[in-house]
Design a protein around this motif. Sequence first.
Motif, PDB file in Angstrom:
ATOM      1  N   LEU A 113       0.808  -1.219   0.000  1.00  0.00           N
ATOM      2  CA  LEU A 113       0.000   0.000   0.000  1.00  0.00           C
ATOM      3  C   LEU A 113       0.840   1.267   0.000  1.00  0.00           C
ATOM      4  O   LEU A 113       0.306   2.366   0.072  1.00  0.00           O
ATOM      5  N   ASP A 114       2.139   1.117  -0.091  1.00  0.00           N
ATOM      6  CA  ASP A 114       3.032   2.271   0.016  1.00  0.00           C
ATOM      7  C   ASP A 114       2.945   3.224  -1.166  1.00  0.00           C
ATOM      8  O   ASP A 114       3.340   4.387  -1.050  1.00  0.00           O
ATOM      9  N   ASP A 115       2.432   2.743  -2.306  1.00  0.00           N
ATOM     10  CA  ASP A 115       2.414   3.595  -3.498  1.00  0.00           C
ATOM     11  C   ASP A 115       1.107   3.523  -4.273  1.00  0.00           C
ATOM     12  O   ASP A 115       1.062   3.781  -5.466  1.00  0.00           O
ATOM     13  N   TYR A 131       4.212   0.581   7.683  1.00  0.00           N
ATOM     14  CA  TYR A 131       3.449   1.139   6.577  1.00  0.00           C
ATOM     15  C   TYR A 131       3.982   2.516   6.177  1.00  0.00           C
ATOM     16  O   TYR A 131       4.219   3.369   7.015  1.00  0.00           O
ATOM     17  N   GLY A 132       4.166   2.710   4.876  1.00  0.00           N
ATOM     18  CA  GLY A 132       4.641   3.988   4.373  1.00  0.00           C
ATOM     19  C   GLY A 132       3.700   4.629   3.382  1.00  0.00           C
ATOM     20  O   GLY A 132       4.113   5.468   2.584  1.00  0.00           O
ATOM     21  N   GLY A 133       2.422   4.255   3.411  1.00  0.00           N
ATOM     22  CA  GLY A 133       1.490   4.749   2.401  1.00  0.00           C
ATOM     23  C   GLY A 133       0.526   5.806   2.875  1.00  0.00           C
ATOM     24  O   GLY A 133      -0.516   5.998   2.244  1.00  0.00           O
ATOM     25  N   GLY A 134       0.847   6.499   3.948  1.00  0.00           N
ATOM     26  CA  GLY A 134      -0.075   7.482   4.503  1.00  0.00           C
ATOM     27  C   GLY A 134      -0.571   8.501   3.503  1.00  0.00           C
ATOM     28  O   GLY A 134      -1.726   8.920   3.554  1.00  0.00           O
ATOM     29  N   ALA A 135       0.278   8.907   2.566  1.00  0.00           N
ATOM     30  CA  ALA A 135      -0.119   9.909   1.576  1.00  0.00           C
ATOM     31  C   ALA A 135      -1.152   9.362   0.592  1.00  0.00           C
ATOM     32  O   ALA A 135      -1.830  10.134  -0.088  1.00  0.00           O
TER      33      ALA A 135
END
Length: 196
Positions: A113-115, A131-135
């Motif tokens: 879900l990061d991108d 998780y790195g998909g906050g944006a």
Amino acid sequence: MTTLLTILTPGFADWETALLNAGAREYYRLDTRFATPGGEPVTSAGGLRLAPQLAIEEINPTDYDALLVNGGSIWQQPDGPDLTKLLQSAQAAGVVIGGICDGVIPLARAGLLDDRRHTANGPESLPQTGYGGGAFFIGSPRAILDRGIITAPGTAPVSFMGAVLEALGLRTGDLDFYLGLYAAEHHAGAPSVGPS
């Protein structure tokens, strides 16, 4: 034959993929399969006992057209199954991947879900996953499909079903009609709860 594999765990949320699997099997004539940790029978939150066809550990993602992770509280636990390698392999192979409710957590852990645009029960349910998909998070009451990945809150089993079938190339007027049937009650206003 198009084959869907749903991952279930002890205490899985009965309602989240039931409509999808029933519609896929009975209406679309797709093959529906189920996998659990160790291939052991599991009991749902509602008390339904299910015997799976295989163990999570035996899954070869290229044998399936869609790999779906049903929600359940186990995904919030540190000892929940680790699906990272399986989900990354499935994504690399072009398999449709879906997660609903807490079943979105393993997708976040795997970096899927990061991108891409996605949703979940809420953004607070994902940060402890690496998780790195906050944006890319969208607070949506409906399922979101982005490049073969479907995510949905636990309250969206109907739109989750629609998004999975759409991702499999089955979006037709028939599917739109079917979705409309199940969504009709939500357009009728608040339900009557007292004696009439």
